[in-house]
Scaffold this motif. Structure first.
Motif, PDB file in Angstrom:
ATOM      1  N   PHE A 192       4.366   6.248  -6.156  1.00 29.81           N
ATOM      2  CA  PHE A 192       3.355   6.557  -5.275  1.00 29.81           C
ATOM      3  C   PHE A 192       1.554   5.618  -5.918  1.00 29.81           C
ATOM      4  CE2 PHE A 192      -1.403   7.745  -3.840  1.00 29.81           C
ATOM      5  CZ  PHE A 192      -1.068   7.045  -2.126  1.00 29.81           C
TER       6      PHE A 192
ATOM      7  N   LEU B 256       2.283   3.303  -8.707  1.00 31.50           N
ATOM      8  CA  LEU B 256       2.714   2.374  -8.652  1.00 31.50           C
ATOM      9  C   LEU B 256       2.365   1.656  -7.704  1.00 31.50           C
ATOM     10  CD1 LEU B 256       5.789   0.730 -10.236  1.00 31.50           C
ATOM     11  CD2 LEU B 256       4.893  -0.545  -8.768  1.00 31.50           C
ATOM     12  N   PHE B 257       3.334   2.065  -6.225  1.00 34.00           N
ATOM     13  CA  PHE B 257       2.464   1.382  -5.300  1.00 34.00           C
ATOM     14  C   PHE B 257       1.430   1.107  -4.740  1.00 34.00           C
ATOM     15  CE2 PHE B 257       6.970   3.068  -3.890  1.00 34.00           C
ATOM     16  CZ  PHE B 257       7.895   1.960  -3.764  1.00 34.00           C
ATOM     17  N   GLU B 258       0.813   2.169  -4.896  1.00 34.24           N
ATOM     18  CA  GLU B 258      -0.772   2.205  -4.394  1.00 34.24           C
ATOM     19  C   GLU B 258      -1.964   0.938  -5.205  1.00 34.24           C
ATOM     20  OE1 GLU B 258      -4.129   3.759  -5.660  1.00 34.24           O
ATOM     21  OE2 GLU B 258      -4.624   3.261  -3.780  1.00 34.24           O
ATOM     22  N   HIS B 259      -1.619   0.730  -6.764  1.00 30.49           N
ATOM     23  CA  HIS B 259      -2.131  -0.074  -6.769  1.00 30.49           C
ATOM     24  C   HIS B 259      -1.897  -1.526  -7.104  1.00 30.49           C
ATOM     25  CE1 HIS B 259      -2.903  -2.201 -10.838  1.00 30.49           C
ATOM     26  NE2 HIS B 259      -4.655  -0.809 -10.714  1.00 30.49           N
ATOM     27  N   ALA B 260      -0.692  -1.413  -6.605  1.00 27.89           N
ATOM     28  CA  ALA B 260       0.030  -3.009  -6.520  1.00 27.89           C
ATOM     29  C   ALA B 260      -0.454  -3.532  -4.943  1.00 27.89           C
ATOM     30  CB  ALA B 260       1.527  -3.049  -6.210  1.00 27.89           C
ATOM     31  N   SER B 261      -0.333  -2.341  -3.944  1.00 28.56           N
ATOM     32  CA  SER B 261      -1.581  -2.551  -2.699  1.00 28.56           C
ATOM     33  C   SER B 261      -2.123  -3.119  -2.621  1.00 28.56           C
ATOM     34  CB  SER B 261      -0.543  -1.909  -1.803  1.00 28.56           C
ATOM     35  OG  SER B 261      -1.254  -1.075  -0.961  1.00 28.56           O
TER      36      SER B 261
ATOM     37  N   ALA C  67      -4.242  -3.892  -5.621  1.00 33.24           N
ATOM     38  CA  ALA C  67      -4.687  -5.040  -6.194  1.00 33.24           C
ATOM     39  C   ALA C  67      -4.008  -6.283  -4.914  1.00 33.24           C
ATOM     40  CB  ALA C  67      -3.502  -5.008  -7.010  1.00 33.24           C
TER      41      ALA C  67
ATOM     42  N   PHE D 157       5.961  -4.956  -4.972  1.00 31.84           N
ATOM     43  CA  PHE D 157       5.325  -4.618  -5.731  1.00 31.84           C
ATOM     44  C   PHE D 157       5.533  -3.972  -7.290  1.00 31.84           C
ATOM     45  CE2 PHE D 157       6.069  -1.308  -1.932  1.00 31.84           C
ATOM     46  CZ  PHE D 157       4.648  -1.059  -1.526  1.00 31.84           C
TER      47      PHE D 157
ATOM     48  N   VAL E 128       3.510  -7.819  -8.015  1.00 30.15           N
ATOM     49  CA  VAL E 128       2.009  -7.660  -8.526  1.00 30.15           C
ATOM     50  C   VAL E 128       1.699  -6.573  -9.287  1.00 30.15           C
ATOM     51  CG1 VAL E 128      -0.405  -7.023  -6.532  1.00 30.15           C
ATOM     52  CG2 VAL E 128       1.696  -8.204  -5.445  1.00 30.15           C
TER      53      VAL E 128
ATOM     54  N   ALA F  59       3.626  -6.258  -0.621  1.00 28.83           N
ATOM     55  CA  ALA F  59       3.501  -5.604  -1.538  1.00 28.83           C
ATOM     56  C   ALA F  59       2.209  -4.983  -1.005  1.00 28.83           C
ATOM     57  CB  ALA F  59       2.989  -6.290  -2.958  1.00 28.83           C
TER      58      ALA F  59
ATOM     59  N   PRO G 204       1.894   2.422   0.371  1.00 29.69           N
ATOM     60  CA  PRO G 204       2.646   3.316  -0.928  1.00 29.69           C
ATOM     61  C   PRO G 204       2.556   4.270  -0.566  1.00 29.69           C
ATOM     62  CG  PRO G 204      -0.008   2.839  -0.673  1.00 29.69           C
ATOM     63  CD  PRO G 204       0.093   2.579   0.532  1.00 29.69           C
TER      64      PRO G 204
END
Lengths: 291, 291
Positions: A270, A272-277, A279, B195, B198, B225, B229
């Motif tokens: 979560f 990783l995906f949250e930070h990437a999303s 950004a 993901f 990014v 990406a 999330p």
């Protein structure tokens, strides 16, 4: 501005420069030189160039700018061909996607006239190529990076910057090495990853079934895998060292993500995906109407 | 067609079903149930649902279809909540992106009423989510896959297929396991790769510089990406085994490509890029106006 521009390679990149300059109050005369007579005739027919020329001495007579917009692997041969015909007032520039290699070629081929060469890279493109893909507005709001060397004539840099600004672009300067590291990360790596994904699926026995259910996410992720194979082979080889580092770093990142999944690490995935999303969406917001 | 539909999770997916059905001559009554009172009120305000309900017994009274369109991790809890209130005539379906897990949940939670459950997956989406992202035409021409079990009531499968066809979709049947393998390859893998890319760039010291020069290729490659999330954490964990296999296969493909580059294998790189580019462009042609 320039009075006579010679463009080597009148495709999407060179042709779009030409169309943009033709909108100026006093457009330069544009001579096209190319490998393929068919492309040159097409460029003439589309009004991208004023003259098609196969004799290099004739093409370069009175030219105040040479723009090399052919596939980057042809750059050394083009530089070698034009060198005997260059006057002291002719500026040479290029539009290649890699810059360390091009600066080395220019140094080797142009000798004492290396100071007249300004490496350039317009950050614009499309999956289409060839003269018919050229657009007058391709460069509006786009970044163009110039990579002058300590030896490069400062006035030549200014004049090439003015050329791109006349096409609507935003011009930055960077060292060739810094340029190549940045574009290995944000452009060359994603292209290779997209090629690899499509190839990974296309060679399977059930490729037809997979492609049937591939939808909009796959479409966007793989758009750049439809790019010109020759151009991307040349870019990959020209920027080999930086690209190998990026491939290595990326594979480590994928391995770390894979470990999170193997360990059922829901909080880690979560995060990783949250930070990437976040950004990615902030980047998209910052670029609205710019790319 | 159905007379009363209860939708759990009135966001992009559930809300778009609702908007599509509202265009029918005799639209069903649609009751929305959700975790967030704010979303339900928003869905009511947007006309996505006719009634917002927090009492499950009331919601299910006279319902002939329950559509579960909430994040897939909530599916077991939702099934558990509705089970005591299901009549013998209520069909239950879902819109989750993974199917083996959902079919197991349904078997565990619905017991003797498992035959009334039809697993489903509409292949449509957008990087936006929530009630305001819902669109009446989201499903037109899109694939919807149903994953019936041997025990599933054949008439229920037909009626759920008819529901999606009424939304404009093209319906296929597949086993839950086959579905999950296909979507690990064409959807879940590209999402995780985007993901990872990014995140790989965003956490670097020079992220700002990199993002400044990222352009349209990066934009398309990373569009997914920007996805939700929580949803993607749930999908990754739910389809863990198939996805781990895909990640492994992809890493091997990238390693093989890297070896070509290390060896300056220009013919090998050209063949890979050329094959991928042809496959990708043929796919795009076959999908024109379909995705």
């Amino acid at each position: 501005m320039f009075k006579k521009i010679v463009i080597f390679g009148v495709g999407l990149i060179g042709g779009s420069v030409s169309l943009a300059l033709k909108k100026l109050p006093h457009p330069p005369h544009i001579t096209g030189v190319g490998r393929s007579d068919h492309s040159l005739q097409e460029a003439l027919g589309l009004g991208l160039i004023d003259t098609a020329e196969t004799n290099i001495a004739n093409a370069l007579t009175d030219a105040d700018l040479v723009l090399i917009a052919a596939p980057v692997a042809q750059t050394p041969a083009i530089l070698r061909t034009i060198q005997p015909h260059l006057s002291a007032n002719t500026i040479i520039t290029d539009a290649g996607s890699t810059k360390s290699d091009v600066m080395s070629y220019a140094k080797a081929e142009l000798g004492s006239q290396f100071n007249q060469f300004v490496g350039g890279h317009p950050i614009a493109g499309a999956e289409k190529s060839g003269p018919s893909a050229a657009m007058a507005d391709l460069y509006i709001g786009k970044n163009v990076i110039l990579t002058p060397d300590a030896a490069t004539d400062a006035d030549a840099v200014k004049r090439v910057a003015a050329l791109w600004q006349a096409c609507g672009a935003v011009v930055s300067n960077m060292s060739p090495q810094a340029h190549d590291r940045v574009f290995a990360a944000v452009s060359h790596l994603p292209h290779l990853l997209a090629f690899a994904l499509v190839e990974d699926l296309a060679k399977r026995d059930n490729a037809e079934l997979l492609f049937k259910f591939a939808a909009s996410g796959f479409r966007d992720f793989t758009r750049i895998a439809g790019s010109h194979p020759e151009m991307w082979r040349d870019i990959a080889l020209a920027n080999k060292q930086a690209l190998l580092e990026e491939l290595n770093t990326y594979q480590q990142a994928v391995s770390e993500m894979t470990v999170l999944l193997e360990n059922n690490d829901d909080a880690g995935l979560f995060a990783l995906f949250e930070h990437a999303s976040r950004a990615r969406n902030e980047w998209a917001k910052s670029k609205t109407n710019k790319t």
